[in-house]
Design an enzyme around this catalytic site. Sequence first.
Site, PDB file in Angstrom:
ATOM      1  N   ASP A   1      -9.083  -3.902  -2.608  1.00 37.49           N
ATOM      2  CA  ASP A   1      -8.871  -2.850  -3.605  1.00 37.49           C
ATOM      3  C   ASP A   1      -9.347  -3.280  -4.990  1.00 37.49           C
ATOM      4  O   ASP A   1      -9.806  -2.433  -5.778  1.00 37.49           O
ATOM      5  CB  ASP A   1      -7.380  -2.505  -3.698  1.00 37.49           C
ATOM      6  CG  ASP A   1      -6.942  -1.528  -2.630  1.00 37.49           C
ATOM      7  OD1 ASP A   1      -7.804  -0.952  -1.945  1.00 37.49           O
ATOM      8  OD2 ASP A   1      -5.713  -1.338  -2.482  1.00 37.49           O
TER       9      ASP A   1
ATOM     10  N   HIS B   1      -7.555   1.477   5.851  1.00 39.60           N
ATOM     11  CA  HIS B   1      -7.439   0.019   5.734  1.00 39.60           C
ATOM     12  C   HIS B   1      -6.821  -0.527   7.013  1.00 39.60           C
ATOM     13  O   HIS B   1      -5.780  -0.031   7.450  1.00 39.60           O
ATOM     14  CB  HIS B   1      -6.536  -0.387   4.569  1.00 39.60           C
ATOM     15  CG  HIS B   1      -6.929   0.199   3.257  1.00 39.60           C
ATOM     16  ND1 HIS B   1      -6.215   1.220   2.648  1.00 39.60           N
ATOM     17  CD2 HIS B   1      -7.958  -0.086   2.427  1.00 39.60           C
ATOM     18  CE1 HIS B   1      -6.783   1.514   1.488  1.00 39.60           C
ATOM     19  NE2 HIS B   1      -7.847   0.743   1.336  1.00 39.60           N
TER      20      HIS B   1
ATOM     21  N   GLN C   1       0.811  -1.213   0.000  1.00 41.16           N
ATOM     22  CA  GLN C   1       0.000   0.000   0.000  1.00 41.16           C
ATOM     23  C   GLN C   1       0.848   1.267   0.000  1.00 41.16           C
ATOM     24  O   GLN C   1       0.418   2.309  -0.483  1.00 41.16           O
ATOM     25  CB  GLN C   1      -0.941  -0.007   1.207  1.00 41.16           C
ATOM     26  CG  GLN C   1      -1.959  -1.134   1.179  1.00 41.16           C
ATOM     27  CD  GLN C   1      -2.864  -1.060  -0.041  1.00 41.16           C
ATOM     28  OE1 GLN C   1      -3.499  -0.045  -0.308  1.00 41.16           O
ATOM     29  NE2 GLN C   1      -2.910  -2.137  -0.820  1.00 41.16           N
TER      30      GLN C   1
END
Length: 439
Positions: free
Chosen positions: A352, A319, A250
Amino acid sequence: MIRYLKRGRTAQVKTEGDAQVRATVEGIIRDIETRGDEAVREYSRKFDNWDPADFRLSPDEIAQARRQLSQREIDDIAFAQAQIRNFASIQRASMQDVEVETYPGVVLGHKHIPVNAVGCYIPGGKYPMLASAHMSVLTAKVAGVPRIVSTAPPYQGRPHPAIVTAMDMAGADEILVLGGVQALVAMAVGTPSVAPVDMLVGPGNMFVAEAKRQLYGRVGIDLFAGPTETLVIADDSVDGELCAVDLLGQAEHGPTSPAILLTDSEALARATMDEIERQLDKLPTAAIARQSWNDCGEVIVCDDIDEMVRVADELAFEHVQVMTRDPDHFLKHMTNYGALFLGPRTNVSFGDKVIGTNHTLPTNRNARYTGGLWVGKFLKTCTYQRVLTDEASAAIGAYCSRLCHMENFAGHGEQANIRVRRYGNRADLPWYQPVREDA
C-alpha cells in the site's frame, strides 16, 4: 470440504442506498455540465466546506505546503517514490515497440503511446492517502503522460501538506484542492477553469466510484474499485497474532471492507479470532475495524492446500497475503488476485505504501479478468501496417477479396480488388480468383 467458523453479511447485496448514490451522481454530472465552475464551487462548499479563490494551487502555495513538512517526512516520501518509480520504470522497459515483416513485403507493428492527459484523484477526506499520489501521478509520469492533473479534497479545512508535497514530487503538472464527485466531473467534462482530461484514475468512496462508472466511456478509467478486500491464507507455520494484525490492518479502511482468513488449521483459525478481539480493545481505529470485522469478516477452514487455492481463486480478492510453509505454491497455482504478498516478512501495508508495486487493485471479483493500475494502463498499444511491394499488395488483396465475398461485403472487397488490378500481374498470380461480376 470448507467450513465457516465465521461468516460476514453478504457484501454484494444491492440496497436502496445504491440507487440513491447513482441518482446523486447523475444529478451532479448534469449540473456541472450545465453550469460549469459555478456548480463545482457550490458542491465544494456543500460537501467539503471549501471555497478558495482558486482550486488550483500556485507554485508558491505548493512550496509553502512542502515547508510544513520535516526533512525526515520529505525523505520518506522520496524513498517511497523511488521504489515505485523504479518498478514502474522496469515495467515500462518491458513494453517494447514492435515492427516485423510478417509476410514478404508486409510490415506490421505496434507502438505504446501515452494517454495525452490524465486526472488523478487522491482520497484525503478521512485519511490523507498521500500514497495514492505515488501510485497514480508518478506511474503516469513514468509512462510519459504529457499532462497530469492531480486533485485531493481539503483535509480539516486546508490543503494537506503531505499530499500536496507528494503530488508535486511525483510530477503533477496541475494540483487542485477539490474533492468528491465534483472533482472527477470537472476533470472529465472540463470547465472554464479546468481543461478536460482523457482518463481518470485513483480510488475513492462510493460516490467517487460511481462517478467513475458513469463517466467511463466519455473518459477512460483505471478500473472499477469497491471497498478494500484482504484475504489472509495461512497454515500453522504462523500464529494468530500475525494473522490478526494483517486482517485488522486492512479492515480499518472502512466498515464495508471484507477481511477473510483462509486456513487449513482450525486451531490457528480460533486463535486468530481470539486475538482479533484482544487487539480490537487496543487498536486506535477499532471503531471502524470492529464494524468491518463483525459485518464483513470471515474465517474459512479448508481440508488441504489445494482446497485453499480453489477457494482463494473463487474469492478473487484484491489483496492476498500468503503465510504458509510453501507460499510459492500459491504463486504457481493461483490465477485470480489483485496482488500477492508472499511469506510472513511482507504484508499488504508494504504494498500500500512503499515497496514499489501499485496499490490500486481490482475488487468485487474483477481480478478474474483484470490486474491493477500499472504503467501499461496509461499507454495505448496502437498498431500500424505497411505494404512495401506491388506483389505483396496483390497477394494480400486476393485473399482479402475472397474473404470479403464470403461475408457479402462488396465495398470491402472492392478495396482489395482495386489493389489486385493495379499492382498484380494475374499471370504471375495463378491462385487469384476474382469475385464474379454477377455475384
